[in-house]
Design an enzyme around this catalytic site. Structure first.
Site, PDB file in Angstrom:
ATOM      1  N   HIS A 316       0.854  -1.187   0.000  1.00  0.00           N
ATOM      2  CA  HIS A 316       0.000   0.000   0.000  1.00  0.00           C
ATOM      3  C   HIS A 316       0.885   1.230   0.000  1.00  0.00           C
ATOM      4  CE1 HIS A 316      -3.219   2.748   1.122  1.00  0.00           C
ATOM      5  NE2 HIS A 316      -4.042   1.782   0.756  1.00  0.00           N
ATOM      6  N   ASP A 373      -7.934  -5.540   0.274  1.00  0.00           N
ATOM      7  CA  ASP A 373      -8.432  -6.401  -0.796  1.00  0.00           C
ATOM      8  C   ASP A 373      -8.021  -7.862  -0.662  1.00  0.00           C
ATOM      9  OD1 ASP A 373      -9.777  -4.466  -2.259  1.00  0.00           O
ATOM     10  OD2 ASP A 373      -7.897  -3.700  -3.057  1.00  0.00           O
TER      11      ASP A 373
END
Ligand code: ACO
Length: 440
Positions: A316, A373
């Site tokens: 991320h 996710d």
């Protein structure tokens, strides 16, 4: 020669030395003590601009909506930790919190809920637009097109800054209709007849009703399933200046209408490096399963870099720690599969991948952890949502965040149009050559 000598904080200013001259710039400090150098006057005073490919160090706005501390794995909406909201709130209540800045009173929540219900039906003529798409069209393409198309039915939307009463209606309409359009897109993409929303059902249950009422025999809205999906919406509701939200703000800065901004947000969300990652994770897990791999070979391929593969659902831009949403989702995923008495071999592969990656120096050095996710797709599979709808689910969840950011732009009369600069590196002056002289 350019020497960037000092960029340190001297009280409330930062000093920058360029070509032997020292310039001072104000330091901005946020409510969580985040610091930034305000360079809005940099070009005017020095002739330089900043260069920050991918905006990794660029604060594009001051915002009061969401706080993330990526080092510590902290996420708060309007100051409230995501863990508390996940445990105690609902998607609709959290949407109100994001948009209006405070938790609603009973009366405010009831009014908001009523607005959502009153505005959940699409204009009947929208059905003709759906007919224009081929069966098999990607639901994200349908979603963005239909959000934009639905703005045509509300001329009030086009009247500049839609404040204040009109904003409440348009915001509720968007949240409600995005879900209706999403369900219709799924039905369309499968060549199935459309199912209308029911006034008696709450937000998330109504979505499942519109998707599946006639797909499964005796379709039953199980509270655990409704809860898990509601939680997925809630956990996706905002995430400060991510790619799609920045896109929404960018479009809003030109004062385009709310629906146009949201349609742009959907397009930005679609890519596999952003909202499309949940779909990519399942594809990756399925490929690993089909190859008879337990994940170890795949991890080696990722690390080799020659394969061009990434461990989807990992890493991320902001989190250099475990994404707090991933922690919550992982637990819900385990609980849901147990409750439904379902075994998903992809969950075992995902857990093995996580375990291996978290011990591996490649991932440790780069501080790559599971993101939201990584496990959300497994929940969605358990709920019966087809893979091509995963990013649409993300879009439904993210809509309140987009609206809150749109509102922040519109509430700020000083907001200027977003217009970054660039470093041009193409040809210098070059003249037109007649076609006969250009050769073969
Ligand atoms: N698998 C393998 N290596 C990775 C991964 C990954 N998932 N993510 C980053 N890396 C590596 C890069 O190859 C790079 O290595 P290098 O230093 O040897 O060149 C290093 O880590 C830094 O990566 P960047 O691409 O520079 O990081 P960036 O912040 O630009 O990208 C992103 C963040 C897009 C999320 C990236 O981690 C990624 O592609 N992850 C997989 C896709 C994904 O899960 N996206 C969802 C994000 S969350 C969301 O939108 C809801």
């Amino acid at each position: 020669m350019i020497v960037i000598l000092i960029k340190k904080f001297m009280g409330n200013t930062a000093r920058l030395e360029l070509d032997g001259k020292v310039y001072e710039f104000p330091v901005v400090t946020g409510s969580e003590n985040e610091k930034a150098i305000d360079i809005t006057k940099l070009r005017d005073t020095t002739g330089y601009i900043t260069f920050d490919d991918g905006y990794a160090n660029t604060g594009s706005c001051v915002s009061n909506i969401t706080f993330i501390d990526g080092e510590k794995g902290v996420l708060r909406y309007r100051g409230i930790p995501i863990e508390e909201l996940a445990e105690k709130s609902t998607f609709v209540e959290t949407a109100y919190l994001l948009i209006y800045g405070h938790l609603p009173t009973k009366k405010e929540l009831q009014n908001f809920s009523n607005l959502l219900t009153q505005n959940q039906f699409l204009h009947e003529d929208m059905k003709y637009h759906f007919e224009g798409f081929s069966a098999g069209a990607h639901p994200m393409a349908i979603l963005s097109a239909m959000i934009n198309a639905s703005s045509c039915f509300y001329p009030g939307l086009m009247l500049g800054r839609p404040f204040p009463e009109r904003f409440d209606i348009h915001a509720a309409r968007l949240i409600s209709q995005v879900r209706t359009i999403a369900a219709f897109s799924y039905r369309k993409s499968r060549g199935l007849p459309i199912i209308y929303p029911k006034k008696t059902l709450k937000y998330t249950a109504n979505f499942l009703h519109m998707m599946f009422s006639d797909v499964y025999e005796d379709y039953e809205l199980k509270p655990e399933v409704v809860h898990a999906l509601d939680l997925i919406f809630l956990l996706h509701a905002d995430h400060e200046q991510n790619c799609s939200t920045s896109t929404v703000r960018m479009v809003a800065s030109s004062q385009a209408n709310l629906f146009a901004c949201a349609a742009a947000g959907v397009c930005a969300l679609w890519g596999p490096l952003h909202g499309g990652a949940n779909q990519a994770v399942i594809k990756m897990l399925e490929e690993i399963r089909e190859a008879g791999d337990d994940g170890s070979k795949f991890i080696s391929e990722v690390k080799s870099k020659t394969s061009g593969k990434r461990l989807m659902g990992f890493g991320h831009r902001i989190y250099k720690n475990y994404d707090p949403r991933a922690k919550i989702i992982k637990k819900v995923c385990d609980d849901l599969l147990k409750t439904l008495n379902r075994v998903d071999p992809l969950l075992d592969i995902a857990k093995k991948l996580e375990e291996t990656a978290l011990k591996d120096s490649y991932f440790i050095e780069r501080r790559l952890y599971p993101n939201v996710d990584f496990y959300s797709g497994i929940i969605m599979r358990a709920v019966g949502i087809p893979t091509e709808m995963f990013t649409v689910i993300f879009a439904i969840g993210r809509t309140p965040g987009w609206i809150a950011n749109f509102k922040e732009i519109m509430d700020n009369p000083k907001c200027r149009i977003y217009r970054p600069r660039q470093i041009y590196n193409g040809k210098t002056v070059n003249h037109y050559m007649p076609i006969e002289e250009r050769g073969e």
